[in-house]
Structure formats: C-alpha cells, structure tokens
Design an enzyme around this catalytic site. Sequence first.
Site, PDB file in Angstrom:
ATOM      1  CB  VAL A 196       0.432  -5.182   4.707  1.00 54.62           C
ATOM      2  CG1 VAL A 196      -0.818  -4.432   5.100  1.00 54.62           C
ATOM      3  CG2 VAL A 196       0.364  -5.686   3.270  1.00 54.62           C
TER       4      VAL A 196
ATOM      5  CE1 TYR B 215      -3.605  -1.038  -4.791  1.00 57.34           C
ATOM      6  CE2 TYR B 215      -4.709  -3.095  -4.234  1.00 57.34           C
ATOM      7  CZ  TYR B 215      -4.077  -1.928  -3.838  1.00 57.34           C
ATOM      8  OH  TYR B 215      -3.924  -1.650  -2.508  1.00 57.34           O
TER       9      TYR B 215
ATOM     10  CE  LYS C 263      -3.813   0.973  -0.857  1.00 54.88           C
ATOM     11  NZ  LYS C 263      -4.531   0.663   0.397  1.00 54.88           N
TER      12      LYS C 263
ATOM     13  CE1 TYR D 222      -4.420   1.781   4.410  1.00 56.68           C
ATOM     14  CE2 TYR D 222      -2.677   0.938   5.813  1.00 56.68           C
ATOM     15  CZ  TYR D 222      -3.243   1.089   4.567  1.00 56.68           C
ATOM     16  OH  TYR D 222      -2.613   0.572   3.482  1.00 56.68           O
TER      17      TYR D 222
ATOM     18  CB  SER E 147      -0.952   0.009   1.204  1.00 59.12           C
ATOM     19  OG  SER E 147      -2.021  -0.880   0.993  1.00 59.12           O
TER      20      SER E 147
END
Length: 309
Positions: free
Chosen positions: A262, A192, A71, A244, A68
């Site tokens: 992660v 992705y 992103k 997050y 992530s």
Amino acid sequence: MAISDDALARYDLDALDRRLRDIEGGEVDDSIPELAAADPGLFGIATVTADGQIRSAGDSRIPFSLQSAVKPFVYALALMDRGDEVLDAVGTEPTGQAFDAIVFESETGRPPNAMVNAGALLTASLVDGSDPEERTARILSGLSRIAGRDLEIDQDVAGSERLLGDRNRALGYLMRSAGTLHVEVDDAIAVYARACSVLVDAEVLAIMGATLAFGGRNPVTGDQAISPEVVTETLSVMATCGMYDGSGRWLRRVGLPAKSGVAGGLVAAAPGRLGIGVYSPPLDEEGNSVRGVLACEQLADDLGLHIFG
C-alpha cells in the site's frame, strides 16, 4: 513472442516512464500518516537481468516502506526455517477479498494464504527466533541478503503500524482463539509491523524480484539467498494470491508472480528472465499501484513475459 535477452537489456525504460508518469487515478493510502504524506506524482521503475544489470528510470531511488510487498519474502524465510510447519499452518488458496479481510478456512481456522494480512502475521511469527527481537533480526538479515545490501527499518512507520493496527490485532486474537497463532498477539504485531516498515526503493525491489526470478540466486551478488524449492512455493502463491482480489485479472493480463504494497511498491518476477520493481503511491480499488500495474502490463506485452504466453 518473447524477445531476445539482448533486446530486453536495451528496452527503453525512460520512454515507458514518460508514457505513464502523467497517468492519473487512484488514491494514496492514508492508513498511517507516513503513507498519507507520499507525493502522488512519484513514479519509478527498475529491472534486473540474469547478469545483475540494473536498469531504471524515473524516481527509482526514492525510499519507501515495503508494506505488503514484504509478504512473499517473509513467507520464503519462514519456509526455509520451518518447512512443512508453515505449509500446515497457512493455506495457499486465493480469497477474492481485500487484503485485511477477516476470513479463515472453515475446516481448519487457518489463514487462506500468506499474502493476506492474517497469513502474513502468522508467517512472520514462524520465522526463527525466540522473541520478537530475534525474529525481527532474522527477517531483516534475510531481506538484506535477498536484496544484496543492508536494509533498514523506518521506526516511525513501524510505530504507526503498531499503534494503528487494530484490524491486524483483531486478526491476531482470532487466530490465537483458534489455536493457530502460538505467540502473543502483540509480539506477532510487532514483528509484522517492523517487516512491513523495511525501507527499499524501486531498484532494490527489482533485485529482490530478480532473486526470485533466478531460483533464489541474487544476480547482483551471486549469493544463493533462497533455496530453489522455496522459490517455487513462493512464486506459486504470489501468482495466485499476490494481487489480492485483483489476482485473477492480473494473472490473465500480466501473467507474472507479483506482490503489491500500500505504500505504492510492486515487485514482479519473470522466471528466468528478470525482476521488476515499481514505485508509485496512488492505489486502485484493490490496493495496487495504478501506474505500477500499467507499467507491468506494458513490460509483459513488449517483452513477451507472460508465463503462459
């Protein structure tokens, strides 16, 4: 109070590494086999300053997949390619929920922001390209320019991401049914998954953070990899949504735009000061690297980096 740039360049990263390396806590992500196999004892940290000086300590050259942490950079590439179309398609509000939460704006059906999985799936589909291969190539070349070196995709990680990405697939079908995703779900998942599987290390991640910190100019190569206007949009969303459901606590405590992944990577940008890259696989309950968060907290305190400080 912020310290001088000279003192910043002399900061003892090795001492920080020794202080935090034996910190315990957190769990290594086991969503795919390649992540589950990571050594929980690994810890690397790097910084990059305006003159392109890279300083690092610990396991800073160990490769890992961006996950992530990709992103914000995919978001930046989509904004450069499509502009307001991206802003119309994806929101900019934090969710207060997990990164893979099934949540959309009630009025529009849009993903709430580009830092959660639904938003990143949609954002990756908006990068220029007529098919998944072209969009993947555009993302890889764009990330390489931001990093100042040729990056590669870990095909094993990408395959596992596609095979085991049931929740992402569900998010894709929900967006297709709402009319917000305009490519086939499997195509969106493929692009992705490959973006998340791009390999970096803590030093490369710090260069990427520094490119954001210095208005889109890679301080190592001197290349203007991202437009300043897009950097402003990207850093704004990172600051409010990048960590997050821990984003509010992060912004209060560290005060830097940042994004975690992660695999254990964490990238942060101190605007006008430096880029930070950290790698340590054990994650806290929010999915953020335990040692990575502690390292950034210490750097922010010692160097006076908090943007509201």
